[in-house]
Design a protein around this motif. Structure first.
Motif, PDB file in Angstrom:
ATOM      1  N   HIS A   1      -4.905  -1.149  -7.813  1.00  0.00           N
ATOM      2  CA  HIS A   1      -5.544   0.159  -7.622  1.00  0.00           C
ATOM      3  C   HIS A   1      -6.613   0.410  -8.679  1.00  0.00           C
ATOM      4  N   ARG A   2      -7.794   0.718  -8.220  1.00  0.00           N
ATOM      5  CA  ARG A   2      -8.910   1.144  -9.063  1.00  0.00           C
ATOM      6  C   ARG A   2      -9.443   2.457  -8.491  1.00  0.00           C
ATOM      7  N   GLU A   3     -10.497   2.954  -9.083  1.00  0.00           N
ATOM      8  CA  GLU A   3     -11.139   4.125  -8.486  1.00  0.00           C
ATOM      9  C   GLU A   3     -11.627   3.756  -7.096  1.00  0.00           C
TER      10      GLU A   3
ATOM     11  N   THR B   1      -4.882   9.259   2.630  1.00  0.00           N
ATOM     12  CA  THR B   1      -5.586   8.094   2.109  1.00  0.00           C
ATOM     13  C   THR B   1      -4.544   7.083   1.652  1.00  0.00           C
ATOM     14  N   THR B   2      -4.973   5.853   1.385  1.00  0.00           N
ATOM     15  CA  THR B   2      -4.059   4.805   0.947  1.00  0.00           C
ATOM     16  C   THR B   2      -4.606   4.155  -0.317  1.00  0.00           C
ATOM     17  N   VAL B   3      -3.696   3.679  -1.163  1.00  0.00           N
ATOM     18  CA  VAL B   3      -4.059   2.966  -2.386  1.00  0.00           C
ATOM     19  C   VAL B   3      -3.159   1.747  -2.509  1.00  0.00           C
TER      20      VAL B   3
ATOM     21  N   THR C   1       0.841  -1.194   0.000  1.00  0.00           N
ATOM     22  CA  THR C   1       0.000   0.000   0.000  1.00  0.00           C
ATOM     23  C   THR C   1       0.878   1.248   0.000  1.00  0.00           C
ATOM     24  N   VAL C   2       0.334   2.302  -0.575  1.00  0.00           N
ATOM     25  CA  VAL C   2       1.026   3.591  -0.650  1.00  0.00           C
ATOM     26  C   VAL C   2       0.209   4.610   0.137  1.00  0.00           C
ATOM     27  N   VAL C   3       0.868   5.351   1.014  1.00  0.00           N
ATOM     28  CA  VAL C   3       0.216   6.391   1.808  1.00  0.00           C
ATOM     29  C   VAL C   3       0.318   7.705   1.047  1.00  0.00           C
ATOM     30  N   LEU C   4      -0.823   8.302   0.762  1.00  0.00           N
ATOM     31  CA  LEU C   4      -0.887   9.575   0.045  1.00  0.00           C
ATOM     32  C   LEU C   4      -1.312  10.656   1.023  1.00  0.00           C
ATOM     33  N   GLU C   5      -0.489  11.696   1.139  1.00  0.00           N
ATOM     34  CA  GLU C   5      -0.770  12.780   2.085  1.00  0.00           C
ATOM     35  C   GLU C   5      -1.040  14.078   1.339  1.00  0.00           C
TER      36      GLU C   5
END
Length: 429
Positions: free
Chosen positions: A393-395, A386-388, A369-373
């Motif tokens: 990864h989809r919408e 949020t995390t993806v 998972t990737v943490v997006l800040e």
């Protein structure tokens, strides 16, 4: 003679500025005033040229009496270089020789140094200069210098669609207005020769569109001379400058007039340029059930060409998830619900909760998972993070937090600095 000329043209200039352009009865008066000013300018130019010619003849008469000790210089055996031709061009201009008698290289070099308005005026001199001054190579350079940063492949496709008489798919979906088709009048030719063509020409042509008679009212139209080609770079440049062409681009911080919900975002729009204010009008596509919204006064630093060919309603296929590491900068698609178009939002890749942020011990780039800040939001806010997933990864999202789409990694410092320029002041402090 000059004071008399200025006094005689003062009423015409006053009438040109004071006569309202919206009333049909004043249109003829404005045109006559403009014609009077043009005739006065031509008279002054011819008088100045006649005086200069008389002085040059006197100088020539004295120069044709060589001294007895003067000898002809030996001819050079080598071919003339570019510097020699430029020097010859300067000497020819000083001697009053015609411009078309200059060497080809020197003439091309002179035309390259002209501004767009001067190049357009030069094209009105004669047919030979019209062909040279309308070359795509000359106007392509001016187009790249002024418009290259905000024009993308989508803008070129829509311009080609305008020339072909068909609407492109992206333009029809965005609800962008189409330029009205109009007949060329004598004002077009007058505008290119008038010193204030960049202002008067565009203004008169745009205002004149509303006063043109309908095609049904013209039973026997008078024959008109052949109109210039519209599939040239010069025609595209003129359409952009005069605001006759709405082109697709993206605008940072949509609705910057106090709407905090669009901070550090970039949305698709169709833009039209206003030469007098050097700003744009942006027309955004409909958001959900809301109609298309326009924003005036958009400055150049808020406009960019779309970096991707993905339309605003389509999901971008992310191709950078495997290489994202903490500290990388990115853009991510986001929309409020599935009836809205996507916008691009700026963020930075963060660390996992179990990571202490030590660069030597960090293994976040190996996690699935990737943490997006989004650091311009306060810590603890539901918009902060949020995390993806890297592989599937989809919408992602819901009706509360919105839907996150594709991700694009920012590779250059210029892209990052552009986003940071719009960083909120309260966050910086």
């Amino acid at each position: 003679m000059l004071p008399l000329l200025l006094i005689s043209t003062l009423p015409a200039f006053t009438l040109l500025l004071a006569a309202p352009a919206t009333k049909a009865c004043c249109k003829l008066a404005r045109e006559l005033a403009l014609l009077a000013l043009l005739l006065a300018t031509e008279l002054l130019r011819h008088a100045t040229a006649a005086a200069a010619a008389a002085g040059s003849r006197e100088r020539e008469r004295g120069a044709r009496m060589p001294s007895a000790s003067s000898k002809p210089a030996p001819a050079l055996a080598s071919a003339p270089s570019a510097e020699a031709e430029t020097t010859a061009a300067a000497a020819a201009a000083a001697a009053g020789l015609p411009l078309l008698d200059l060497p080809e290289l020197a003439l091309d070099r002179v035309l390259e140094e002209l501004s767009p308005s001067s190049l357009a005026a030069m094209a009105c001199v004669c047919s030979a200069l019209r062909d040279r001054c309308s070359a795509d190579a000359l106007w392509g350079r001016h187009l790249r210098i002024k418009w290259g940063r905000v024009l993308g492949a989508a803008a070129r496709r829509e311009w080609d669609a305008e020339l072909g008489g068909t609407a492109s798919g992206s333009g029809a979906r965005a609800g962008a207005p189409r330029p009205t088709t109009r007949r060329r009048s004598w004002v077009d030719s007058l505008a290119c020769a008038w010193p204030f063509s960049s202002w008067i020409g565009c203004r008169w042509l745009l205002e004149g569109d509303h006063n043109l008679p309908s095609p049904a009212a013209e039973s026997t139209p008078a024959p008109a001379p052949a109109a210039p080609r519209t599939d040239t770079v010069a025609a595209w440049y003129r359409a952009l400058e005069c605001g006759e062409f709405w082109f697709p681009a993206q605008v940072y911080n949509r609705e910057q007039d106090g709407h905090v919900g669009f901070v550090l975002s970039c949305y698709d729009a169709h833009l039209r340029y206003h030469q007098r204010t050097d700003t744009f009008t942006a027309r955004y596509p409909p958001h959900g059930r809301k109609a298309a919204k326009e924003e005036d006064g958009v400055k150049w630093n808020r406009v960019r060409a779309p970096p991707l060919a993905t339309p605003a309603h389509d999901l971008h296929a992310s191709d950078c998830l495997e290489e994202l590491r903490p500290g990388d900068h990115f853009e991510i698609q986001w929309r409020k619900n599935k009836d809205f178009p996507y916008g691009w939002w700026y963020g930075v890749v963060g660390h996992q909760e179990s990571c202490n942020g030590n660069e030597h011990l960090c293994r976040c780039h190996q996690d699935d998972t990737v943490v997006l800040e989004f650091q311009h939001y306060a810590p603890g806010s539901r918009w902060r993070q949020t995390t993806v997933g890297r592989k599937d990864h989809r919408e992602k999202g819901d009706e509360t937090d919105g839907f996150y789409g594709g991700i694009r990694k920012l590779h250059t410092k210029d892209e990052i600095s552009t986003w940071r320029r719009f960083w909120p002041v309260d966050v910086l402090n």
